[in-house]
Design a protein around this motif. Structure first.
Motif, PDB file in Angstrom:
ATOM      1  N   MET A   1       0.817  -1.210   0.000  1.00 43.71           N
ATOM      2  CA  MET A   1       0.000   0.000   0.000  1.00 43.71           C
ATOM      3  C   MET A   1       0.854   1.264   0.000  1.00 43.71           C
ATOM      4  O   MET A   1       0.467   2.286  -0.583  1.00 43.71           O
ATOM      5  N   LEU A   2       2.004   1.212   0.614  1.00 44.21           N
ATOM      6  CA  LEU A   2       2.917   2.358   0.544  1.00 44.21           C
ATOM      7  C   LEU A   2       3.421   2.563  -0.875  1.00 44.21           C
ATOM      8  O   LEU A   2       3.546   3.702  -1.351  1.00 44.21           O
ATOM      9  N   ARG A   3       3.700   1.454  -1.574  1.00 44.66           N
ATOM     10  CA  ARG A   3       4.115   1.576  -2.970  1.00 44.66           C
ATOM     11  C   ARG A   3       2.969   2.105  -3.831  1.00 44.66           C
ATOM     12  O   ARG A   3       3.185   2.909  -4.750  1.00 44.66           O
ATOM     13  N   PHE A   4       1.760   1.680  -3.532  1.00 42.97           N
ATOM     14  CA  PHE A   4       0.594   2.165  -4.271  1.00 42.97           C
ATOM     15  C   PHE A   4       0.397   3.656  -4.026  1.00 42.97           C
ATOM     16  O   PHE A   4       0.098   4.422  -4.956  1.00 42.97           O
ATOM     17  N   ALA A   5       0.556   4.088  -2.788  1.00 35.86           N
ATOM     18  CA  ALA A   5       0.427   5.510  -2.471  1.00 35.86           C
ATOM     19  C   ALA A   5       1.452   6.331  -3.246  1.00 35.86           C
ATOM     20  O   ALA A   5       1.138   7.409  -3.781  1.00 35.86           O
ATOM     21  N   ALA A   6       2.675   5.830  -3.333  1.00 33.97           N
ATOM     22  CA  ALA A   6       3.714   6.539  -4.085  1.00 33.97           C
ATOM     23  C   ALA A   6       3.366   6.585  -5.564  1.00 33.97           C
ATOM     24  O   ALA A   6       3.616   7.606  -6.240  1.00 33.97           O
ATOM     25  N   ASP A   7       2.791   5.500  -6.071  1.00 33.78           N
ATOM     26  CA  ASP A   7       2.381   5.468  -7.476  1.00 33.78           C
ATOM     27  C   ASP A   7       1.273   6.489  -7.735  1.00 33.78           C
ATOM     28  O   ASP A   7       1.285   7.197  -8.757  1.00 33.78           O
TER      29      ASP A   7
END
Length: 216
Positions: free
Chosen positions: A151-157
């Protein structure tokens, strides 16, 4: 050189196919029983009986009960009988390829809807098992950490699109999405409140869009 001849490794495609069929049968039986009865009431003997194999064969094909549950979780996440890394799953690839944050959220909501139809019963069983089994508790923590990192990677995306609200941190965005993509949230609305999967998907996409993105 000693002249010692090493034994040749034997590989039989037929035997490999039979092993794969046995593994699939065991996982299918376990999936049905866990959905029907839950973790505590499902025994190894019952899984083997429904899969039409011996207990020893089940152990050889998949492993003991915690190993079966791990295999079921990974299969539910990937949509196959074998684990597939998150970034290689079809819906994740579509999300990453989409330039619009609104479309990313819609595609991800659709992915969650499809995922939870097969994952939710297994994840509820894992939650219950984690209360009494150390291996299952470790798996629960591992999956939670993986979800959080994803989810942190998704937020960055999403941030890279320039459409996220600037007053929200990536941590906040990740927590909002993480809480709503959980199996427990699906169970509350779909199983207990009777929502259709389509309504659930629409709710996720609409709520995430209104909550996380800037107004057009």
């Amino acid at each position: 050189m000693s002249g010692e001849v090493k034994p040749r490794r034997y590989h039989s495609p037929r035997r490999a196919a039979q092993a794969a069929e046995t593994r699939s049968a065991v996982l299918a039986a376990a999936r049905e029983l866990l959905a029907e009865r839950g973790w505590a009431a499902t025994t190894v003997a019952e899984i083997a009986r429904r899969a039409c194999v011996s207990v020893d064969t089940m152990y050889a094909a998949v492993g003991r009960k915690p190993a079966v549950l791990r295999a079921l979780v990974e299969a539910a996440l990937s949509g196959t009988d074998e684990p597939v890394p998150g970034e290689r799953r079809d819906y994740v690839r579509r999300v990453l390829a989409e330039p619009s944050a609104r479309r990313k959220l819609r595609l991800y909501a659709e992915g969650v809807g499809a995922l939870q139809q097969r994952l939710a019963p297994i994840f509820v069983a894992l939650r219950d098992a984690a209360a009494t089994d150390q291996d299952c508790a470790a798996l629960w923590r591992e999956i939670a950490e993986r979800r959080r990192a994803n989810m942190l990677r998704f937020a960055a995306d999403l941030r890279a699109t320039g459409e996220l609200r600037t007053d929200l941190s990536d941590d906040h965005v990740a927590d909002v999405v993480w809480s709503m993509n959980a199996a427990e949230y699906w169970v509350l609305l779909v199983h207990e409140r009777g929502w259709t999967p389509a309504r659930f998907v629409e709710h996720l996409a609409d709520t995430w869009t209104r909550t996380l993105l800037t107004a057009r």
